[in-house]
Scaffold this motif. Structure first.
Motif, PDB file in Angstrom:
ATOM      1  N   UNK A 229      44.166  36.408  44.660  1.00 41.47           N
ATOM      2  CA  UNK A 229      42.778  36.648  45.046  1.00 41.47           C
ATOM      3  C   UNK A 229      42.316  38.027  44.620  1.00 41.47           C
ATOM      4  N   UNK A 230      41.149  38.081  44.004  1.00 42.85           N
ATOM      5  CA  UNK A 230      40.503  39.354  43.699  1.00 42.85           C
ATOM      6  C   UNK A 230      39.455  39.624  44.771  1.00 42.85           C
TER       7      UNK A 230
ATOM      8  N   UNK B 162      34.382  48.360  44.089  1.00 45.06           N
ATOM      9  CA  UNK B 162      35.709  48.364  43.472  1.00 45.06           C
ATOM     10  C   UNK B 162      36.311  46.974  43.599  1.00 45.06           C
ATOM     11  N   UNK B 163      36.784  46.433  42.492  1.00 46.25           N
ATOM     12  CA  UNK B 163      37.472  45.141  42.487  1.00 46.25           C
ATOM     13  C   UNK B 163      38.975  45.368  42.423  1.00 46.25           C
ATOM     14  N   UNK B 164      39.698  44.653  43.247  1.00 40.12           N
ATOM     15  CA  UNK B 164      41.152  44.843  43.288  1.00 40.12           C
ATOM     16  C   UNK B 164      41.828  43.553  43.721  1.00 40.12           C
ATOM     17  N   UNK B 165      43.099  43.422  43.351  1.00 38.78           N
ATOM     18  CA  UNK B 165      43.890  42.297  43.809  1.00 38.78           C
ATOM     19  C   UNK B 165      44.222  42.457  45.279  1.00 38.78           C
TER      20      UNK B 165
ATOM     21  N   UNK C 219      46.823  29.298  41.624  1.00 36.12           N
ATOM     22  CA  UNK C 219      47.493  30.243  42.522  1.00 36.12           C
ATOM     23  C   UNK C 219      48.807  30.736  41.936  1.00 36.12           C
ATOM     24  N   UNK C 220      49.618  29.836  41.388  1.00 32.94           N
ATOM     25  CA  UNK C 220      50.971  30.193  40.972  1.00 32.94           C
ATOM     26  C   UNK C 220      51.202  30.127  39.466  1.00 32.94           C
TER      27      UNK C 220
ATOM     28  N   UNK D  87      40.423  49.542  36.035  1.00 28.29           N
ATOM     29  CA  UNK D  87      41.092  48.781  37.090  1.00 28.29           C
ATOM     30  C   UNK D  87      42.415  49.442  37.475  1.00 28.29           C
ATOM     31  N   UNK D  88      43.168  49.922  36.493  1.00 34.74           N
ATOM     32  CA  UNK D  88      44.448  50.569  36.773  1.00 34.74           C
ATOM     33  C   UNK D  88      44.251  51.819  37.628  1.00 34.74           C
TER      34      UNK D  88
END
Length: 250
Positions: A47-48, A59-62, A127-128, A201-202
């Protein structure tokens, strides 16, 4: 001429075999580390999420970022209390568990699906069904970042003579998370995402992860103090072999 009995008595005594030190809570900390690692990679990675921060903006993040840094907290605790060698065993245990989970996800996703579950297959893949680059990035970044964290933590403990724990926990995490974030996004997305997006993103992930370490510092202090007292241990890696390519404790 000495008799056989006297000659035997003059012979040097055989060295007493060293009995490995046992700990009450080491195994529990290892299990907690591996659990956080697997859950943050398998559950959180799918999920983001987005948050809006002051000054920075959206900010977008996992979602796994909220929990993955806890593994670094456990790494700090393990190195601080039990030493680099025992943390090295835990890192290898986590690496093995993550590698098996990655392999199992690949097999499960690619098995022929039963007809009555065909609609479920797409959700399972989303998902996987990570690409090989994401899987490789996760494994390599975790391995390199965790060992960097533990190495810096152990060395800083010697340099500071055991003082200023917060400098070691934060400093080692800054190094470890920098290695982790840099490697993961380069391996997983270079040539797929625009370079500017990868860097943005990093950096966001790095700031969030290291920020968690700062927030968790009071908790780290309490857990470290408890374990040092309960285990009667406060390990210094003066004579440790810092190679990551072994599991035996020096």
């Amino acid at each position: 001429m000495p008799t056989p009995a006297s000659a035997a008595s003059d012979a040097p005594a055989a060295p007493t075999p060293r009995v490995p030190r046992t700990y009450r809570y080491y195994d529990f900390v290892m299990v907690a580390f591996v659990t956080v690692l697997l859950c943050s990679n398998l559950i959180g990675a799918a999920k983001a999420a987005e948050v809006t921060l002051p000054v920075i903006g959206t900010v977008t993040f996992g979602a796994g970022v909220l929990f993955f840094p806890i593994s670094y907290v456990f790494g700090d605790i393990l190195t601080e209390v039990y030493g680099y060698g025992r943390d090295r065993r835990v890192v290898w245990a986590g690496f093995g568990a993550l590698a098996f989970a990655t392999f199992m996800a690949f097999v499960v996703v690619n098995l022929p699906v039963a007809s009555f579950m065909s609609s479920y297959q797409k959700s399972l893949e989303e998902v996987f069904g990570n690409t090989w680059r994401i899987a490789a990035g996760s494994l390599i970044a975790f391995w390199c970042g965790s060992f960097s964290n533990s190495f810096v933590m152990a060395k800083m403990k010697i340099w500071t003579a055991g003082k200023w724990l917060w400098t070691r926990t934060i400093g080692s995490t800054m190094v470890g998370e920098l290695v982790d974030s840099s490697l993961f996004y380069i391996i997983a997305f270079y040539g797929i995402w625009p370079t500017q997006q990868i860097i943005a993103v990093a950096i966001a992930q790095y700031v969030l992860k290291t920020g968690w370490e700062v927030v968790m510092t009071p908790v780290t202090y309490r857990v470290v103090a408890f374990l040092k007292k309960a285990e009667n241990e406060d390990y210094y890696d003066h004579h440790t072999r810092f190679t990551p390519f072994r599991v035996r404790v020096d």
